[in-house]
Design a protein around this motif. Structure first.
Motif, PDB file in Angstrom:
ATOM      1  N   VAL A  80     -28.253 -13.932   5.211  1.00  6.48           N
ATOM      2  CA  VAL A  80     -26.911 -14.257   5.677  1.00  6.48           C
ATOM      3  C   VAL A  80     -26.084 -14.747   4.499  1.00  6.48           C
ATOM      4  O   VAL A  80     -26.580 -15.521   3.661  1.00  6.48           O
ATOM      5  CB  VAL A  80     -26.957 -15.346   6.774  1.00  6.48           C
ATOM      6  CG1 VAL A  80     -25.555 -15.728   7.229  1.00  6.48           C
ATOM      7  CG2 VAL A  80     -27.794 -14.880   7.964  1.00  6.48           C
ATOM      8  N   VAL A  81     -24.837 -14.300   4.433  1.00  2.81           N
ATOM      9  CA  VAL A  81     -23.898 -14.824   3.449  1.00  2.81           C
ATOM     10  C   VAL A  81     -22.960 -15.793   4.165  1.00  2.81           C
ATOM     11  O   VAL A  81     -22.286 -15.414   5.129  1.00  2.81           O
ATOM     12  CB  VAL A  81     -23.094 -13.710   2.773  1.00  2.81           C
ATOM     13  CG1 VAL A  81     -22.074 -14.308   1.817  1.00  2.81           C
ATOM     14  CG2 VAL A  81     -24.020 -12.760   2.031  1.00  2.81           C
ATOM     15  N   ARG A  82     -22.952 -17.030   3.686  1.00  3.12           N
ATOM     16  CA  ARG A  82     -22.105 -18.053   4.290  1.00  3.12           C
ATOM     17  C   ARG A  82     -20.913 -18.318   3.374  1.00  3.12           C
ATOM     18  O   ARG A  82     -21.091 -18.499   2.156  1.00  3.12           O
ATOM     19  CB  ARG A  82     -22.895 -19.336   4.508  1.00  3.12           C
ATOM     20  CG  ARG A  82     -24.138 -19.143   5.371  1.00  3.12           C
ATOM     21  CD  ARG A  82     -24.780 -20.465   5.687  1.00  3.12           C
ATOM     22  NE  ARG A  82     -23.957 -21.242   6.603  1.00  3.12           N
ATOM     23  CZ  ARG A  82     -24.181 -22.516   6.913  1.00  3.12           C
ATOM     24  NH1 ARG A  82     -25.190 -23.157   6.355  1.00  3.12           N
ATOM     25  NH2 ARG A  82     -23.395 -23.151   7.758  1.00  3.12           N
ATOM     26  N   PRO A  83     -19.707 -18.346   3.915  1.00  2.00           N
ATOM     27  CA  PRO A  83     -18.525 -18.583   3.081  1.00  2.00           C
ATOM     28  C   PRO A  83     -18.664 -19.866   2.275  1.00  2.00           C
ATOM     29  O   PRO A  83     -18.932 -20.936   2.822  1.00  2.00           O
ATOM     30  CB  PRO A  83     -17.392 -18.676   4.112  1.00  2.00           C
ATOM     31  CG  PRO A  83     -17.883 -17.888   5.290  1.00  2.00           C
ATOM     32  CD  PRO A  83     -19.361 -18.128   5.322  1.00  2.00           C
ATOM     33  N   GLY A  84     -18.520 -19.755   0.951  1.00  2.00           N
ATOM     34  CA  GLY A  84     -18.582 -20.921   0.083  1.00  2.00           C
ATOM     35  C   GLY A  84     -19.976 -21.386  -0.255  1.00  2.00           C
ATOM     36  O   GLY A  84     -20.144 -22.255  -1.126  1.00  2.00           O
ATOM     37  N   ARG A  90     -15.374 -14.942  -1.274  1.00  2.00           N
ATOM     38  CA  ARG A  90     -14.720 -15.894  -2.184  1.00  2.00           C
ATOM     39  C   ARG A  90     -13.297 -15.446  -2.502  1.00  2.00           C
ATOM     40  O   ARG A  90     -12.357 -16.257  -2.486  1.00  2.00           O
ATOM     41  CB  ARG A  90     -15.533 -16.031  -3.481  1.00  2.00           C
ATOM     42  CG  ARG A  90     -16.796 -16.852  -3.365  1.00  2.00           C
ATOM     43  CD  ARG A  90     -17.334 -17.230  -4.734  1.00  2.00           C
ATOM     44  NE  ARG A  90     -17.624 -16.043  -5.545  1.00  2.00           N
ATOM     45  CZ  ARG A  90     -18.808 -15.419  -5.538  1.00  2.00           C
ATOM     46  NH1 ARG A  90     -19.790 -15.863  -4.767  1.00  2.00           N
ATOM     47  NH2 ARG A  90     -19.003 -14.362  -6.309  1.00  2.00           N
ATOM     48  N   GLU A  91     -13.124 -14.165  -2.800  1.00  2.52           N
ATOM     49  CA  GLU A  91     -11.795 -13.657  -3.139  1.00  2.52           C
ATOM     50  C   GLU A  91     -10.846 -13.749  -1.951  1.00  2.52           C
ATOM     51  O   GLU A  91      -9.665 -14.077  -2.108  1.00  2.52           O
ATOM     52  CB  GLU A  91     -11.910 -12.212  -3.626  1.00  2.52           C
ATOM     53  CG  GLU A  91     -12.607 -12.079  -4.972  1.00  2.52           C
ATOM     54  CD  GLU A  91     -12.744 -10.628  -5.402  1.00  2.52           C
ATOM     55  OE1 GLU A  91     -12.188  -9.743  -4.721  1.00  2.52           O
ATOM     56  OE2 GLU A  91     -13.414 -10.373  -6.433  1.00  2.52           O
ATOM     57  N   ALA A  92     -11.373 -13.447  -0.760  1.00  3.77           N
ATOM     58  CA  ALA A  92     -10.530 -13.560   0.438  1.00  3.77           C
ATOM     59  C   ALA A  92     -10.080 -14.998   0.643  1.00  3.77           C
ATOM     60  O   ALA A  92      -8.899 -15.268   0.931  1.00  3.77           O
ATOM     61  CB  ALA A  92     -11.302 -13.055   1.663  1.00  3.77           C
ATOM     62  N   ALA A  93     -11.015 -15.954   0.482  1.00  7.37           N
ATOM     63  CA  ALA A  93     -10.665 -17.362   0.664  1.00  7.37           C
ATOM     64  C   ALA A  93      -9.636 -17.806  -0.383  1.00  7.37           C
ATOM     65  O   ALA A  93      -8.690 -18.545  -0.073  1.00  7.37           O
ATOM     66  CB  ALA A  93     -11.920 -18.221   0.573  1.00  7.37           C
ATOM     67  N   ALA A  94      -9.791 -17.331  -1.612  1.00  2.33           N
ATOM     68  CA  ALA A  94      -8.844 -17.701  -2.665  1.00  2.33           C
ATOM     69  C   ALA A  94      -7.444 -17.172  -2.375  1.00  2.33           C
ATOM     70  O   ALA A  94      -6.438 -17.797  -2.749  1.00  2.33           O
ATOM     71  CB  ALA A  94      -9.335 -17.162  -4.011  1.00  2.33           C
ATOM     72  N   ASP A  95      -7.377 -16.042  -1.671  1.00  2.00           N
ATOM     73  CA  ASP A  95      -6.081 -15.447  -1.322  1.00  2.00           C
ATOM     74  C   ASP A  95      -5.568 -15.913   0.036  1.00  2.00           C
ATOM     75  O   ASP A  95      -4.526 -15.437   0.503  1.00  2.00           O
ATOM     76  CB  ASP A  95      -6.193 -13.921  -1.321  1.00  2.00           C
ATOM     77  CG  ASP A  95      -6.456 -13.347  -2.701  1.00  2.00           C
ATOM     78  OD1 ASP A  95      -6.144 -14.040  -3.689  1.00  2.00           O
ATOM     79  OD2 ASP A  95      -6.983 -12.218  -2.793  1.00  2.00           O
ATOM     80  N   THR A 132      -8.853  -6.831  11.305  1.00  3.21           N
ATOM     81  CA  THR A 132      -8.231  -7.983  10.662  1.00  3.21           C
ATOM     82  C   THR A 132      -6.995  -7.533   9.890  1.00  3.21           C
ATOM     83  O   THR A 132      -6.870  -6.362   9.521  1.00  3.21           O
ATOM     84  CB  THR A 132      -9.214  -8.662   9.682  1.00  3.21           C
ATOM     85  OG1 THR A 132      -8.586  -9.791   9.090  1.00  3.21           O
ATOM     86  CG2 THR A 132      -9.650  -7.706   8.584  1.00  3.21           C
ATOM     87  N   GLU A 133      -6.109  -8.478   9.664  1.00  2.00           N
ATOM     88  CA  GLU A 133      -4.995  -8.256   8.748  1.00  2.00           C
ATOM     89  C   GLU A 133      -5.316  -8.847   7.372  1.00  2.00           C
ATOM     90  O   GLU A 133      -4.476  -8.844   6.480  1.00  2.00           O
ATOM     91  CB  GLU A 133      -3.720  -8.872   9.321  1.00  2.00           C
ATOM     92  CG  GLU A 133      -3.248  -8.172  10.597  1.00  2.00           C
ATOM     93  CD  GLU A 133      -2.003  -8.797  11.197  1.00  2.00           C
ATOM     94  OE1 GLU A 133      -1.626  -9.898  10.743  1.00  2.00           O
ATOM     95  OE2 GLU A 133      -1.427  -8.184  12.111  1.00  2.00           O
ATOM     96  N   GLY A 134      -6.530  -9.336   7.224  1.00  2.00           N
ATOM     97  CA  GLY A 134      -6.995  -9.867   5.947  1.00  2.00           C
ATOM     98  C   GLY A 134      -7.856  -8.843   5.228  1.00  2.00           C
ATOM     99  O   GLY A 134      -7.411  -7.739   4.922  1.00  2.00           O
ATOM    100  N   VAL A 135      -9.115  -9.210   4.972  1.00  2.00           N
ATOM    101  CA  VAL A 135     -10.040  -8.342   4.248  1.00  2.00           C
ATOM    102  C   VAL A 135     -11.039  -7.748   5.233  1.00  2.00           C
ATOM    103  O   VAL A 135     -11.762  -8.485   5.920  1.00  2.00           O
ATOM    104  CB  VAL A 135     -10.777  -9.113   3.143  1.00  2.00           C
ATOM    105  CG1 VAL A 135     -11.788  -8.215   2.442  1.00  2.00           C
ATOM    106  CG2 VAL A 135      -9.780  -9.678   2.147  1.00  2.00           C
TER     107      VAL A 135
END
Length: 376
Positions: A140-144, A29-34, A53-56
């Motif tokens: 499984v954790v699904r984004p959102g 969630r935090e990655a998506a918000a950023d 990755t260059e993200g999280v």
């Protein structure tokens, strides 16, 4: 940050080491918000930056651990493990019961989650299919969407999409692995083969629990072929020239001394431009022979390996493989004095082109062409 391939480098914006599925969901969630990608990483054994990755960067080793070894309502015995658990840690927990997963990776120090996301081909895949085909359920954790359970009877579409899905449909955080009885000791048999066709014949006909094959540089040039058959009981297959009896654990962990030697020599830290493809069974021998006619020892490196493995398809919809599939792994190492990384990557591109023209596919199966999979 690098992975085992040693070709791609990426610096993540931040590294998160979640200790639960809820923390994975929060990190997503935090990655998506950023506006950042979030990529799970186990032991970083990908070969072209797939775990970078260059993200999280999600360090999944915080989810290591074998939570239970138990029998289900259908009588199936399984181990419930965190996605960051290595196969070595799984065996540490299951072998005291005389049990092990039916399919293991050759190298035990990679994680369960990473293996299941790729599919996972092992020496017993001619009997049991890929490792991911031997899972009874997943968390499984699904984004959102948060954390969900899936299995053949609960959200089967997600279950089929996540196994060998390379993380496209969610992050695996826990898995229930099917277990089977294993013996205390096994017999390892070496069988020299005339050519690639003979090697595949031996793999398909040997009455063995574990089969594999390699092409090795021959004295005087060219390549020689060698099959390995591992038996839990019974007589060695015809053509066997050498046998060795080992404990089951020593056999499962057979690469450990080789890895230690490669680390000492510096080869383990060199770039590894691996190229792996599935070939259709009826054309595999000819394609392998053609590939090796154009390949010298320096094209795979001083510690490079040419791996050849016939396997059983089915049970894993996301792993689109040709009929009667054969895995050809050009496990290259960019050793000093050998082919360069660009040359090895070019050879991988040519191999993939020939494999696809014959009806084959890349392994791991990836929806993205080119750079993301190490063929660029």
């Amino acid at each position: 940050m690098r992975d085992f391939g040693g070709i791609v480098e990426r610096a993540p914006a931040r590294v998160v080491r979640p200790g639960s599925a809820a923390e994975v969901a929060g990190a997503l969630r935090e990655a998506a918000a950023d506006g950042l990608d979030a990529v799970p990483r186990g032991r970083g054994h990908s070969t072209f930056g797939q775990s970078l990755t260059e993200g999280v960067s999600l360090d999944m080793r915080g989810l290591a651990g074998v939570h239970a070894v138990r029998t289900g309502d259908d009588g199936t015995v399984h181990a419930v493990v965190g996605a960051g658990t290595t196969w070595r840690e799984v065996l540490d927990a299951t072998l005291p019961y005389g049990l092990a997963p039916p399919v293991l990776t050759d190298h035990l120090d990679v994680t369960v989650g990473g293996t299941l996301s790729a599919g996972g081909v092992g020496g017993t895949s001619h009997r049991h299919g890929p490792a991911a085909a031997n899972v009874t359920s997943l968390e499984v954790v699904r984004p959102g969407l948060g954390t969900v359970e899936c299995s053949p009877g609960v959200r089967p579409e997600l279950f089929d999409a996540v196994r060998a899905g390379l993380g496209r449909h969610g992050v695996i955080t826990r898995a229930a692995l099917r277990l089977v009885p294993v013996p205390d000791r096994v017999l390892c048999c070496t069988i020299p083969c005339r050519d690639a066709a003979d090697l595949l014949r031996v793999q398909r006909t040997a009455r063995a629990e574990h089969v594999s094959g390699q092409a090795k540089p021959a004295d005087g040039g060219g390549w020689r072929y060698e099959a390995k058959a591992v038996l839990h009981d019974g007589a060695p297959p015809p053509g066997t020239t050498e046998t060795e009896e080992l404990s089951y654990l020593d056999f499962a962990d057979r690469l450990r001394p080789d890895v230690a030697e490669l680390v000492a020599l510096g080869e383990w830290a060199r770039p590894h431009p691996w190229g792996m493809v599935f070939l259709p069974g009826d054309r595999a021998a000819a394609l392998i022979e053609d590939e090796l006619r154009a390949t010298g020892p320096g094209d795979v490196g001083l510690s490079g390996v040419v791996l050849i493995k016939a396997l059983r398809a089915g049970g894993l919809p996301a792993l689109a493989v040709p009929a009667d599939p054969v895995l050809l792994g050009m496990l290259r190492t960019a050793s000093p004095g050998c082919a360069t990384v660009p040359a090895m990557l070019a050879a991988n591109r040519a191999l993939l082109h020939r494999a696809r023209a014959a009806g084959g596919a890349r392994y791991p199966v990836d929806a993205v062409d080119g750079e993301a999979s190490g063929y660029a």
